[in-house]
Scaffold this active site. Structure first.
Site, PDB file in Angstrom:
ATOM      1  N   SER A 102      -7.878   5.602  14.401  1.00  0.00           N
ATOM      2  CA  SER A 102      -7.493   5.421  12.966  1.00  0.00           C
ATOM      3  C   SER A 102      -5.964   5.247  12.639  1.00  0.00           C
ATOM      4  CB  SER A 102      -7.982   6.959  12.322  1.00  0.00           C
ATOM      5  OG  SER A 102      -7.422   7.811  12.542  1.00  0.00           O
ATOM      6  N   ASN A 104      -3.995   6.174   9.583  1.00  0.00           N
ATOM      7  CA  ASN A 104      -3.316   6.975   8.306  1.00  0.00           C
ATOM      8  C   ASN A 104      -3.063   8.259   8.886  1.00  0.00           C
ATOM      9  OD1 ASN A 104      -5.203   4.964   7.107  1.00  0.00           O
ATOM     10  ND2 ASN A 104      -3.577   5.345   5.492  1.00  0.00           N
ATOM     11  N   TRP A 106      -2.938  12.309   7.050  1.00  0.00           N
ATOM     12  CA  TRP A 106      -3.350  12.949   5.994  1.00  0.00           C
ATOM     13  C   TRP A 106      -3.272  14.215   6.428  1.00  0.00           C
ATOM     14  CZ3 TRP A 106      -7.330  16.234   6.204  1.00  0.00           C
ATOM     15  CH2 TRP A 106      -8.251  15.999   7.358  1.00  0.00           C
TER      16      TRP A 106
END
Length: 399
Positions: A102, A104, A106
């Site tokens: 992935s 991102n 977060w």
């Protein structure tokens, strides 16, 4: 996962003329195999409970029977390796999975829903009011997992890795509801995710942490590497690789696309099993994914592979083997760009509490998703270097 290309030319063209820091190592902690097995057994128990409480008309078939099981590899239930980063000034620390599947970053925010429970699985939560370097962004963050969504909003702040690599103005997500990850997150040892794929698959085309490290001249070379210790901690090296962690020479494999770290497979072989080729003559596809401890392949192929190594399926479609027969299991060999990469049969098993879990799952991803995922089981055997500039991965036998 999001299946979505971006050029790094503008970022990378200045590298040769800049003076940068040396490669930096981040320790990675490993979740014990016992906890992976416990999660496996709990999933079985939960499934049985669901069946027992499912109303079924006499003579009818349970509605669950004709529904494909919703398995998403990105529920992180099988993630075993995590490390620490900090966000803000002064720094607030978080345990994150460094995830090449992935893109991102977060972390949960103060007041987040479904973000840990008291006394069990408590999460560190970001409070932007405590950070002098915080900047409001306001963009919406929403990512869909198999069991639901994780959502929040984007912010900007300083993200620090290995205590002294400070990425300025990094855009990341403050998550306000992590319910989409279910119990895997509530009971997991991680607070958030730091994606290490390419910007082309990030939510809202947000630049990744590592791409910003390159742009801000924080790494010596545009590469990072993983050593995943077998029953011991691992390490992530930013800006280079550690020759003491592998034997022989690194072998380079060109990516099929700069989205995930996706490569082509020539073949997969074990005992009398050989993976079926694609009907159109295209290469089998695989991504190298640090966020997945198990290996993943098409359902029909994993069924055949499991049979070839002596693994049996349970009612959930997961596989186990007789722990007394591990020494006789055949090796599983991945042929990549003309080279053989072998996982010894016994190393394709996660063993604890008298249970031997065959570390392969069957999942059918829609195109343009990958057919196979080479997770931590593969990477414990092979030291892996990820090169942003060349868009390659490199493998060598791990020590």
């Amino acid at each position: 996962m999001k299946f979505a290309s971006a050029t790094l030319a503008l970022i990378l063209s200045t590298l040769a003329a800049t003076t940068v820091s040396a490669a930096t190592t981040i320790p990675l902690l490993k979740v014990p195999d016992e906890e992976i097995i416990q999660a496996h057994l709990k999933k079985q128990a939960d499934y049985v409970t669901k069946l027992l409480h499912q109303p079924v008309l006499r003579g009818a078939v349970s509605a669950l029977a004709d529904q494909p099981e919703a398995i998403t590899i990105k529920d992180y239930a099988n993630a075993q390796y995590y490390g620490v980063v900090s966000i803000g000034s002064p720094p607030q620390s978080f345990s994150v999975i460094f995830d090449t599947g992935s893109s991102n970053l977060w972390v949960p925010k103060v007041g987040c829903s479904h973000c840990g429970i008291p006394f069990i699985g408590q999460k560190s939560k970001y409070d932007h009011d405590l950070s002098k370097s915080y900047a409001e962004d306001g963009g919406i963050f929403d990512i869909m997992y198999g069991s639901g969504s994780v959502n929040g909003y984007f912010s900007q702040d300083t993200v620090t890795l290995a205590e002294d690599l400070a990425v300025q103005g990094q855009r990341f997500a403050e998550v306000q509801d992590a319910g989409g990850l279910g119990m895997a997150y509530l009971l997991g040892k991680f607070d958030g995710i730091l994606g290490m794929g390419f910007t082309s698959i990030s939510i809202d085309n947000t630049p990744t942490v590592f791409e910003n490290m390159i742009q801000q001249n924080l790494v010596d070379q545009p590469m990072f590497s993983f050593y995943l210790g077998d029953n011991m901690p691992g390490e992530l090296m930013l800006g280079g690789y550690d020759p003491s962690k592998f034997t022989g020479e690194l072998t380079t494999v060109k990516l099929l696309s700069a989205t995930y770290w996706e490569i082509g497979l020539d073949a997969v072989v074990a005992g009398d099993y050989s993976a079926d080729p694609n009907a159109d003559g295209s290469p089998l596809t695989a991504i190298v994914d640090t966020g997945t401890s198990l290996m993943v392949g098409p359902k029909d192929q994993v069924t055949k592979l499991a049979k070839a190594v002596g693994a049996t399926a349970n009612f959930m479609g997961q596989y186990s083997v007789d722990c007394s027969k591990l020494d006789s299991m055949p090796d599983i060999v991945f042929f990549i760009d003309g080279n053989e990469y072998t996982i010894p049969g016994a190393s394709a098993v996660i063993q604890a509490q008298g249970t031997c879990l065959f570390a392969f799952m069957g999942v059918d991803f829609p195109k343009p998703g990958p057919q196979w995922i080479l997770g931590d089981v593969f990477m414990r055997q092979y030291y892996t270097v990820f090169n942003y500039l060349d868009q390659t991965v490199q493998f060598a036998k791990a020590v």
